[in-house]
Motif scaffolding. Structure first.
Motif, short mmCIF file in Angstrom:
data_model
loop_
_atom_site.label_atom_id
_atom_site.label_comp_id
_atom_site.label_asym_id
_atom_site.label_seq_id
_atom_site.Cartn_x
_atom_site.Cartn_y
_atom_site.Cartn_z
N UNK A 12 8.86 32.21 -8.03
CA UNK A 12 8.36 33.23 -7.09
C UNK A 12 7.53 32.58 -5.99
N UNK A 13 6.70 31.60 -6.35
CA UNK A 13 5.85 30.96 -5.36
C UNK A 13 6.71 30.22 -4.34
N UNK A 29 0.83 -1.20 0.00
CA UNK A 29 0.00 0.00 0.00
C UNK A 29 0.88 1.26 0.00
N UNK A 30 1.96 1.27 0.79
CA UNK A 30 2.86 2.42 0.83
C UNK A 30 3.54 2.64 -0.52
N UNK A 31 3.92 1.54 -1.18
CA UNK A 31 4.57 1.65 -2.49
C UNK A 31 3.60 2.23 -3.51
N UNK A 32 2.35 1.71 -3.51
CA UNK A 32 1.37 2.24 -4.46
C UNK A 32 1.06 3.71 -4.16
N UNK A 33 0.99 4.07 -2.89
CA UNK A 33 0.73 5.46 -2.53
C UNK A 33 1.87 6.36 -3.01
N UNK A 34 3.12 5.89 -2.84
CA UNK A 34 4.26 6.67 -3.30
C UNK A 34 4.26 6.85 -4.81
N UNK A 35 3.85 5.79 -5.55
CA UNK A 35 3.81 5.89 -7.01
C UNK A 35 2.75 6.88 -7.48
N UNK A 36 1.67 7.03 -6.70
CA UNK A 36 0.60 7.95 -7.08
C UNK A 36 0.88 9.39 -6.65
N UNK A 37 1.86 9.58 -5.79
CA UNK A 37 2.13 10.92 -5.24
C UNK A 37 2.54 11.89 -6.35
N UNK A 38 1.90 13.08 -6.38
CA UNK A 38 2.21 14.11 -7.37
C UNK A 38 2.31 15.46 -6.67
N UNK A 39 3.07 16.36 -7.29
CA UNK A 39 3.15 17.73 -6.77
C UNK A 39 2.08 18.59 -7.43
N UNK A 40 1.23 19.26 -6.61
CA UNK A 40 0.18 20.14 -7.11
C UNK A 40 0.49 21.57 -6.64
N UNK A 41 1.00 22.41 -7.55
CA UNK A 41 1.35 23.80 -7.22
C UNK A 41 0.29 24.72 -7.82
N UNK A 42 -0.36 25.55 -6.96
CA UNK A 42 -1.51 26.35 -7.40
C UNK A 42 -1.07 27.72 -7.95
N UNK A 43 -0.05 27.71 -8.82
CA UNK A 43 0.38 28.95 -9.50
C UNK A 43 0.72 28.59 -10.93
N UNK A 44 0.82 29.61 -11.76
CA UNK A 44 1.19 29.37 -13.15
C UNK A 44 2.61 28.85 -13.23
N UNK A 45 2.87 28.08 -14.27
CA UNK A 45 4.19 27.47 -14.42
C UNK A 45 5.32 28.48 -14.43
N UNK A 46 5.09 29.67 -15.02
CA UNK A 46 6.14 30.68 -15.10
C UNK A 46 6.44 31.33 -13.76
N UNK A 47 5.50 31.19 -12.78
CA UNK A 47 5.68 31.84 -11.47
C UNK A 47 6.11 30.82 -10.39
N UNK A 48 6.56 29.65 -10.81
CA UNK A 48 6.93 28.61 -9.84
C UNK A 48 8.03 29.07 -8.92
#
Length: 223
Positions: free
Chosen positions: A222-223, A201-220
């Motif tokens: 600055x954020x 379960x931990x391995x599957x959870x790690x494989x599904x983990x993603x980074x969600x940044x709530x700013x535009x790509x060009x402002x990464x």
């Protein structure tokens, strides 16, 4: 090495060692005629009186072994003249898969070996202080309807040795009124399964983990 294997067997189930005198020279297994040797007995090949509540109370105990057909025919001559070779079946007489079959992969119909082999049974009868050698085909399964009263052994050997017989056992846990012991691995199986389940379960959870940044790509930055 034999005693090491017996100790490992005891961790999983029951360790069985057979101690006796070699009848003939067997360089391949380092046995010298007239000298004592110890041999591990696989639980798959072991047979014991199921009515015994202690292994030392069994009215019979023995094991299956395989020998080259040519050697058996030479030793017992006319007794096995017309006997066909025994296939190394992946299941036992009761229809259960043998542990040794696990390493072969899928069950296959091709059971040919290097040379023709024959199944034999060596059974110790403590009450009569003898060892009998039987053909595997004469033994049959536990639920066989064969009348064994007419079966003639290939050989009857007077047991020369200690009163406990040729079989010695290593059990790391006993069960009241039961001949078969409780091995340490039996207490660890459930823990092993739970640990594997959580790790998966931990391995599957790690494989599904993603980074969600709530700013535009060009402002990464600055954020």
């Amino acid at each position: 090495p034999e005693l090491q294997r017996v100790a490992i067997d005891a961790i999983y189930s029951l360790g069985i060692a057979k101690v006796c005198i070699a009848a003939v020279d067997d360089p391949a297994r380092k046995r010298v005629a007239g000298r004592a040797y110890v041999s591990r007995v696989d639980l798959d090949d072991f047979v014991v009186d199921i009515h015994a509540r202690d292994l030392r109370e069994a009215s019979f105990v023995g094991h299956r072994f395989r020998a080259p057909l040519s050697e058996v025919q030479a030793k017992y001559k006319g007794k096995v003249k017309d006997v066909a070779e025994s296939e190394d079946q992946p299941i036992n007489e009761q229809g259960d898969e043998r542990l040794s079959a696990m390493g072969r992969g899928p069950v296959q119909t091709d059971t040919d070996e290097f040379e023709p082999m024959l199944d034999l049974w060596e059974v110790y009868l403590p009450r009569y202080n003898v060892i009998v050698i039987l053909l595997g085909d004469d033994v049959g399964g536990a639920h066989s309807q064969q009348d064994h009263r007419g079966v003639k052994p290939l050989e009857v050997i007077k047991w020369v040795g200690p009163p406990c017989g040729p079989y010695h056992y290593l059990a790391l846990g006993t069960v009241p009124s039961n001949a078969m012991p409780k091995a340490p691995i039996m207490d660890l199986v459930d823990l092993h399964n739970v640990t594997n389940h959580l790790y998966r379960k931990l391995i599957r959870q790690g494989e599904r983990q993603k980074e969600q940044i709530l700013v535009a790509g060009s402002a990464t930055e600055d954020a």
